[in-house]
Design a protein around this motif. Structure first.
Motif, PDB file in Angstrom:
ATOM      1  N   THR A 144       0.813  -1.237  -0.114  1.00 37.72           N
ATOM      2  CA  THR A 144      -0.043   0.022  -0.114  1.00 37.72           C
ATOM      3  C   THR A 144       0.795   1.428  -0.045  1.00 37.72           C
ATOM      4  N   ARG A 145       1.920   1.138   0.816  1.00 38.70           N
ATOM      5  CA  ARG A 145       2.996   2.234   0.770  1.00 38.70           C
ATOM      6  C   ARG A 145       3.157   2.576  -0.418  1.00 38.70           C
ATOM      7  N   ARG A 146       3.812   1.629  -1.198  1.00 40.81           N
ATOM      8  CA  ARG A 146       4.504   1.779  -2.399  1.00 40.81           C
ATOM      9  C   ARG A 146       3.281   2.430  -3.583  1.00 40.81           C
ATOM     10  N   ALA A 147       2.090   1.899  -3.262  1.00 43.22           N
ATOM     11  CA  ALA A 147       1.024   2.387  -4.244  1.00 43.22           C
ATOM     12  C   ALA A 147       0.861   3.863  -4.002  1.00 43.22           C
ATOM     13  N   VAL A 149       3.267   6.159  -3.052  1.00 47.05           N
ATOM     14  CA  VAL A 149       4.405   6.649  -3.341  1.00 47.05           C
ATOM     15  C   VAL A 149       4.076   6.827  -4.915  1.00 47.05           C
ATOM     16  N   THR A 150       3.577   6.100  -5.690  1.00 46.53           N
ATOM     17  CA  THR A 150       3.579   5.976  -7.000  1.00 46.53           C
ATOM     18  C   THR A 150       2.384   7.159  -7.262  1.00 46.53           C
ATOM     19  N   VAL A 151       1.338   7.165  -6.572  1.00 48.77           N
ATOM     20  CA  VAL A 151       0.289   8.228  -6.886  1.00 48.77           C
ATOM     21  C   VAL A 151       1.049   9.881  -6.556  1.00 48.77           C
ATOM     22  N   LEU A 157       4.192  15.094  -6.442  1.00 50.09           N
ATOM     23  CA  LEU A 157       4.345  15.844  -4.979  1.00 50.09           C
ATOM     24  C   LEU A 157       5.502  14.815  -4.242  1.00 50.09           C
ATOM     25  N   PRO A 158       6.028  15.319  -3.239  1.00 47.59           N
ATOM     26  CA  PRO A 158       7.156  14.623  -2.625  1.00 47.59           C
ATOM     27  C   PRO A 158       6.574  13.297  -1.795  1.00 47.59           C
ATOM     28  N   THR A 195      -9.179  11.598  -5.128  1.00 46.19           N
ATOM     29  CA  THR A 195      -9.499  10.520  -5.954  1.00 46.19           C
ATOM     30  C   THR A 195      -8.502   9.414  -6.147  1.00 46.19           C
ATOM     31  N   ARG A 196      -7.227   9.666  -6.460  1.00 50.11           N
ATOM     32  CA  ARG A 196      -6.255   8.779  -6.456  1.00 50.11           C
ATOM     33  C   ARG A 196      -6.098   7.892  -5.521  1.00 50.11           C
ATOM     34  N   LEU A 197      -6.278   8.350  -4.175  1.00 52.40           N
ATOM     35  CA  LEU A 197      -5.719   7.706  -2.960  1.00 52.40           C
ATOM     36  C   LEU A 197      -6.778   6.863  -2.673  1.00 52.40           C
TER      37      LEU A 197
END
Ligand code: ABF
Length: 228
Positions: A144-147, A149-151, A157-158, A195-197
């Motif tokens: 989930t963390r990686r997903a 980060v991709t968003v 964004l940082p 929306t992406r999150l």
């Protein structure tokens, strides 16, 4: 000083509560001032019923004699009063610094109106200076963390994500989830990020509250101003 401002904003919001209201009751230090002000009105004869947004608020409201129920018993509310970590000129908010964002959002979304109570330090031109809380399920945390980060990278964004409480003793929400705090500095497109999150399977909720707040009472040295 900040406490005094929080109290002034909270007391102003308590004046908006009317007889018979079904009320969502927020979480945090500003919301606690609201609970105290509300309790005084209840002691004076005002009849309302509240739905708390956290176990902490439930305990305080119960102790102060405020009648409570649940969203299951009362799925539609007239008004929610809650604090915020940041709000912008459109009354988009960052919430969740206190860890109660999921229940806070469910309760706010079930309410016809939402009043934000805050001291002036929470007012910003653009959201993001306050780290954005993202509530995630413990299962598959790294995926989930990686997903996320991709968003964040996609949106320019940082990608600094901090597990609240640390890996050895993560903070656990009332819903049994973890929180990743995203240090974003400035969110240029709040709606795109929201929306992406929510599209990421392991993300339960995020602290962006968009189109939920209808009014804010903001207290500072010049008194309490209303933002609509
Ligand atoms: C709740 O309490 C949260 O959503 C927000 O994180 C926090 C605000 O805290 P305080 O009122 O203590 O500044 O409203």
């Amino acid at each position: 000083m900040s406490d005094q401002f929080k109290q002034e904003a909270a007391e102003r919001a308590a004046e908006d509560v009317t007889e018979g209201m079904r009320l969502g009751i927020g979480t945090g230090s500003t919301a606690e001032f609201f609970v105290q002000a509300l309790a005084k009105r209840v002691a004076g004869g005002l009849n309302i019923v509240g739905v708390p947004t956290s176990e902490r608020t439930r305990d305080l409201a119960t102790e102060l004699g405020i009648k409570l129920t649940t969203l299951d018993e009362m799925p539609q509310l007239d008004l929610t009063v809650d604090g915020a970590d940041e709000f912008d000129p459109e009354l988009a908010l960052i919430k969740g610094g206190g860890g109660a964002l999921l229940r806070e959002k469910i309760v706010a979304a079930a309410s016809e109106r939402m009043i934000v109570i805050a001291d002036g330090s929470k007012e910003v031109d653009a959201l993001g200076r306050f780290p954005l809380p993202i509530e995630v399920v413990p299962f598959g945390l790294e995926a989930t963390r990686r997903a996320i980060v991709t968003v964040l990278s996609d949106l320019g964004l940082p990608d600094v994500l901090v597990l609240r409480g640390g890996a050895s003793q993560p903070f656990v929400t009332d819903g049994g989830h973890f929180i990743l705090d995203a240090h974003l500095e400035k969110i240029s497109d709040v709606k795109a990020l929201a929306t992406r999150l929510v599209a990421i399977p392991g993300v339960v909720e995020h602290g962006l509250f968009i189109d939920l707040a209808t009014k804010a009472y903001v207290a500072g040295t010049d008194g309490v101003k209303t933002v609509l």
